[in-house]
Design a protein around this motif. Sequence first.
Motif, PDB file in Angstrom:
ATOM      1  N   SER A  15      -5.639  10.348  -7.713  1.00 33.27           N
ATOM      2  CA  SER A  15      -4.407  10.200  -6.504  1.00 33.27           C
ATOM      3  C   SER A  15      -5.302   9.216  -5.417  1.00 33.27           C
ATOM      4  O   SER A  15      -6.498   9.436  -5.261  1.00 33.27           O
ATOM      5  N   ALA A  16      -4.357   8.491  -4.816  1.00 34.95           N
ATOM      6  CA  ALA A  16      -5.234   7.494  -3.693  1.00 34.95           C
ATOM      7  C   ALA A  16      -5.175   8.527  -2.553  1.00 34.95           C
ATOM      8  O   ALA A  16      -4.526   9.123  -2.360  1.00 34.95           O
ATOM      9  N   ARG A  73      -8.698  -1.543  -3.831  1.00 31.99           N
ATOM     10  CA  ARG A  73     -10.048  -1.101  -4.559  1.00 31.99           C
ATOM     11  C   ARG A  73     -10.663   0.080  -3.694  1.00 31.99           C
ATOM     12  O   ARG A  73     -11.400   0.606  -4.469  1.00 31.99           O
ATOM     13  N   GLY A  74     -10.393   0.105  -2.396  1.00 34.36           N
ATOM     14  CA  GLY A  74     -10.981   1.555  -1.771  1.00 34.36           C
ATOM     15  C   GLY A  74     -10.273   2.826  -2.314  1.00 34.36           C
ATOM     16  O   GLY A  74     -10.933   3.796  -2.291  1.00 34.36           O
ATOM     17  N   SER A  75      -9.279   2.655  -3.247  1.00 29.58           N
ATOM     18  CA  SER A  75      -8.606   3.737  -3.419  1.00 29.58           C
ATOM     19  C   SER A  75      -8.498   3.982  -5.110  1.00 29.58           C
ATOM     20  O   SER A  75      -8.367   4.912  -5.915  1.00 29.58           O
ATOM     21  N   TYR A  76      -8.545   2.717  -5.805  1.00 30.44           N
ATOM     22  CA  TYR A  76      -8.187   2.552  -7.008  1.00 30.44           C
ATOM     23  C   TYR A  76      -9.199   1.706  -7.703  1.00 30.44           C
ATOM     24  O   TYR A  76      -9.478   0.272  -7.571  1.00 30.44           O
ATOM     25  N   LYS A 113       1.017   4.267  -3.066  1.00 27.98           N
ATOM     26  CA  LYS A 113       0.950   5.652  -2.864  1.00 27.98           C
ATOM     27  C   LYS A 113       2.189   6.541  -3.170  1.00 27.98           C
ATOM     28  O   LYS A 113       1.829   7.545  -3.696  1.00 27.98           O
ATOM     29  N   LYS A 164      -6.264   7.885 -14.072  1.00 21.23           N
ATOM     30  CA  LYS A 164      -5.745   7.651 -12.547  1.00 21.23           C
ATOM     31  C   LYS A 164      -5.873   8.787 -11.832  1.00 21.23           C
ATOM     32  O   LYS A 164      -5.203   9.709 -11.792  1.00 21.23           O
ATOM     33  N   LEU A 213       0.668  -1.210   0.029  1.00 13.71           N
ATOM     34  CA  LEU A 213       0.174  -0.079  -0.059  1.00 13.71           C
ATOM     35  C   LEU A 213       0.704   1.110   0.158  1.00 13.71           C
ATOM     36  O   LEU A 213       0.451   2.101  -0.528  1.00 13.71           O
ATOM     37  N   GLN A 250      -8.252   2.024 -13.274  1.00 15.56           N
ATOM     38  CA  GLN A 250      -6.934   2.805 -12.826  1.00 15.56           C
ATOM     39  C   GLN A 250      -5.870   1.806 -12.465  1.00 15.56           C
ATOM     40  O   GLN A 250      -4.599   2.145 -12.873  1.00 15.56           O
ATOM     41  N   ARG A 259      -8.591  -3.396  -0.182  1.00 18.15           N
ATOM     42  CA  ARG A 259      -8.073  -2.100   0.468  1.00 18.15           C
ATOM     43  C   ARG A 259      -7.496  -1.090  -0.865  1.00 18.15           C
ATOM     44  O   ARG A 259      -7.681   0.077  -1.017  1.00 18.15           O
TER      45      ARG A 259
END
Length: 281
Positions: free
Chosen positions: A280-281, A209-212, A182, A278, A178, A216, A207
């Motif tokens: 940002s996470a 997939r919670g940001s990307y 980032k 894309k 992770l 992306q 986790r």
Amino acid sequence: MSFFGVSGMYYSGESLAEHRIVLAEDSNLFSSMVSKRLKELFDIDVIVCRDYDDLQFAVENATFPASLAISNINLPGAENGEALNYLIDMSVPTVVFTGSFQESTREKILAKEIVDYVIKDSVFAVDMLAESVCRFLTNHKHHVLIVDDSPTARALLTTQLKRYNFRTSSAENGAAALDLLKNNPDIGLVITDYNMPDIDGFELTRRIRGSYGPHQLRIIGVSSSTNRLLSARFLKAGGNDFVVRPFVNEEFYCRVNQNLDTLTKIRTLSEKVGVPAKASA
């Protein structure tokens, strides 16, 4: 220039004319077909070597090293595979282009850590070879993250992906993965083991997939388990694909390519409609 490959690859970018490719092929027909196709698709001038002496001269007297070699298994003056051994010894990445192919032949050439092989058994053979060349010359644009708590497994995957010319990073656990995501927004593919001590592959996928989103970043789960439900659990957690260890080389490379092809097409479409591919996470 643009190129649609037989397997679904789409390349739209600059000329690849800066690359030097050596073709070790004694057949006038195939050498002409390959040279013409690579020139018209990618503006690459191919150096044709008709025999073993020509090949040695081309490799050892070049002003700059070859980016890639395309070689028949048997060549005049090297009827027992010496040309292929020579290219590997000279650290020239090599795609084998051959008409004689059996399972025993496959095992021998893959043991030499070649980039790829293409069989001259169909009307698509030259285009398949062109796709293999294009992939190798452009794979450096893709950054792949390998996540596995086993140093051996990480090393093996890293070696295999670098053979195909991918850029790689590796993480020994989910937390480190992770952090790397980032700090490296260009990572387009994560290959993660299932069985890890801190965060298993399912939780890591959730986790991520919670940001990307899948548009992306792509995720391939891997495991040596015989539990056939693992693939379903990875897909339900947000993964895009699943591969069982030990890998069949061709299948593994195909899965990686398919996921990156999908990502490339999505990003190309996003650029056309003005949507960031894309965030940002």
